[in-house]
Design a protein around this motif. Sequence first.
Motif, PDB file in Angstrom:
ATOM      1  N   MET A 136     -13.020 -10.581   8.147  1.00  8.08           N
ATOM      2  CA  MET A 136     -12.548  -9.238   7.423  1.00  8.08           C
ATOM      3  C   MET A 136     -13.826  -8.403   6.882  1.00  8.08           C
ATOM      4  N   GLY A 137     -13.326  -7.189   6.695  1.00  3.12           N
ATOM      5  CA  GLY A 137     -14.339  -6.456   5.823  1.00  3.12           C
ATOM      6  C   GLY A 137     -14.353  -5.123   6.755  1.00  3.12           C
ATOM      7  N   ARG A 138     -13.299  -4.190   6.311  1.00  4.70           N
ATOM      8  CA  ARG A 138     -13.368  -2.830   6.975  1.00  4.70           C
ATOM      9  C   ARG A 138     -14.759  -2.032   6.674  1.00  4.70           C
ATOM     10  N   ARG A 187       1.056  -1.120  -0.220  1.00  4.73           N
ATOM     11  CA  ARG A 187       0.029  -0.140   0.066  1.00  4.73           C
ATOM     12  C   ARG A 187       0.795   1.114   0.005  1.00  4.73           C
ATOM     13  N   ARG A 236      -6.828 -14.279   4.126  1.00  3.25           N
ATOM     14  CA  ARG A 236      -6.350 -13.635   3.010  1.00  3.25           C
ATOM     15  C   ARG A 236      -5.379 -14.519   2.315  1.00  3.25           C
ATOM     16  N   THR A 284      -9.708  -8.586  -4.532  1.00  2.00           N
ATOM     17  CA  THR A 284      -9.628  -8.258  -3.054  1.00  2.00           C
ATOM     18  C   THR A 284     -10.763  -9.366  -2.272  1.00  2.00           C
ATOM     19  N   ILE A 285     -10.291  -9.929  -1.246  1.00  2.00           N
ATOM     20  CA  ILE A 285     -11.229 -10.692  -0.542  1.00  2.00           C
ATOM     21  C   ILE A 285     -12.573 -10.047  -0.127  1.00  2.00           C
ATOM     22  N   ASP A 286     -12.485  -8.622   0.153  1.00  2.00           N
ATOM     23  CA  ASP A 286     -13.779  -8.030   0.677  1.00  2.00           C
ATOM     24  C   ASP A 286     -15.043  -7.934  -0.469  1.00  2.00           C
ATOM     25  N   GLU A 292     -15.470  -6.892  10.810  1.00  2.00           N
ATOM     26  CA  GLU A 292     -14.643  -5.981  11.509  1.00  2.00           C
ATOM     27  C   GLU A 292     -14.703  -4.610  11.505  1.00  2.00           C
ATOM     28  N   HIS A 345      -6.299 -12.585   9.111  1.00  2.00           N
ATOM     29  CA  HIS A 345      -5.244 -12.540   7.923  1.00  2.00           C
ATOM     30  C   HIS A 345      -5.361 -13.980   7.403  1.00  2.00           C
TER      31      HIS A 345
HETATM   32  O1  F6P Z   1      -8.968  -5.085   1.608  1.00  2.00           O
HETATM   33  C1  F6P Z   1      -8.749  -6.289   2.156  1.00  2.00           C
HETATM   34  C2  F6P Z   1      -8.530  -6.445   3.672  1.00  2.00           C
HETATM   35  O2  F6P Z   1      -8.121  -7.808   3.961  1.00  2.00           O
HETATM   36  C3  F6P Z   1      -9.777  -5.907   4.725  1.00  2.00           C
HETATM   37  O3  F6P Z   1     -10.533  -7.050   4.863  1.00  2.00           O
HETATM   38  C4  F6P Z   1      -8.868  -5.708   5.753  1.00  2.00           C
HETATM   39  O4  F6P Z   1      -9.439  -4.585   6.600  1.00  2.00           O
HETATM   40  C5  F6P Z   1      -7.621  -4.957   5.373  1.00  2.00           C
HETATM   41  O5  F6P Z   1      -7.267  -5.454   4.059  1.00  2.00           O
HETATM   42  C6  F6P Z   1      -6.356  -5.248   6.269  1.00  2.00           C
HETATM   43  O6  F6P Z   1      -5.353  -4.682   5.701  1.00  2.00           O
HETATM   44  P1  F6P Z   1      -3.732  -4.884   6.115  1.00  2.00           P
HETATM   45  O7  F6P Z   1      -3.421  -6.350   5.851  1.00  2.00           O
HETATM   46  O8  F6P Z   1      -2.990  -3.678   5.423  1.00  2.00           O
HETATM   47  O9  F6P Z   1      -3.989  -4.716   7.498  1.00  2.00           O
END
Ligand code: F6P
Length: 327
Positions: free
Chosen positions: A173-175, A75, A261, A129-131, A226, A258
């Motif tokens: 997950m799921g911000r 990122r 992921r 993206t997993i979201d 989350e 994670h």
């Molecule tokens: O966007 C995918 C994601 O896995 C979200 O579900 C999660 O909130 C975020 O990335 C976590 O990101 P990082 O691995 O950078 O902490």
Amino acid sequence: MDSIQKIGIFTSGGDAPGMNACLRAATRKALAEGREVVGIRRGYQGMIEGDFVSMTSSSVSNIIQKGGTILKSARSEAFRTVEGRARAAENLQKAGIHGLIAIGGDGTLAGAAKFYEEHHVPLVGCPGTIDNDLFGTDETIGFDTALNTAIENIDKIRDTADAHDRLFLVEVMGRDAGFIALNSGIGGGAEMVLIPETLSDIKKIKSHIHSLMSEQHRSSIVVVAEGDELGGAAEIAAELREDDKFKDIDLRVCILGHTQRGGSPSARDRVLASRLGVAAVQALLDGHANVMVGVIDNQIRLTPSRNVYSRKKSINYELLGLTTLLN
Ligand code: F6P
């Protein structure tokens, strides 16, 4: 577009199972079209640093089944700056790269649109993206695998919850989005699902969970996204523990984090990623730019990048209804 002889390809943002399958498909399609392919390591950050690697058909051998991404991901804060993007454009020009394929989520697509506005390098995005929170595709690469991981874990938690008559708050997950929570909640037979798309009333939640635990069930699972506006599973658990009503209820929290992921992509993600990788290269060669390829109703569709990150993909409200009906 004949001017695109060399295509740069990269993965960016949170990795997702199936990104490798997409890299493989896009690379092989571009090579089959007589184009050169350059892998850009660590997404936009690698573009700024000129971290490029030449890709051949064998560079993507034996990766369709692998989680993560062979090109790595990042990122990039530097790409958010005008100077960072200018440096990236300069490096692409030096390397003779005149078209890009990006695999990533909303941040990736937003960065791509900004880059296109300033430097006009044609780019086609693939939703990774997993979201599953991208407008312009029914499913994103990685969602199905993450969902299956979540359900597999919920099943395991159910065994131990049942053995001890416990209440579990399971955080997935799921911000900003509740796709994993909603679907894993239904698939895992959760008693309740809390997602950011709906406002949750803590009083009602407490009374519902309390009645489930004391009257109907001996174990209960609440799946929490989350990004729920009440907070994650730990915050909600703290709130429940403060309530006298819950003093005799044995409560545990499990954050899947994670684990969702990683892992080998599901068959569905491999097929989706392969279709999208090929379609993205085709779109680029057909002269499209600043768009994302997606699959809607089983058909390949192109959506302008700005719509992908500015419009919100709706959750399925019929599914939401099932979570209350079936608990
Ligand atoms: O966007 C995918 C994601 O896995 C979200 O579900 C999660 O909130 C975020 O990335 C976590 O990101 P990082 O691995 O950078 O902490």
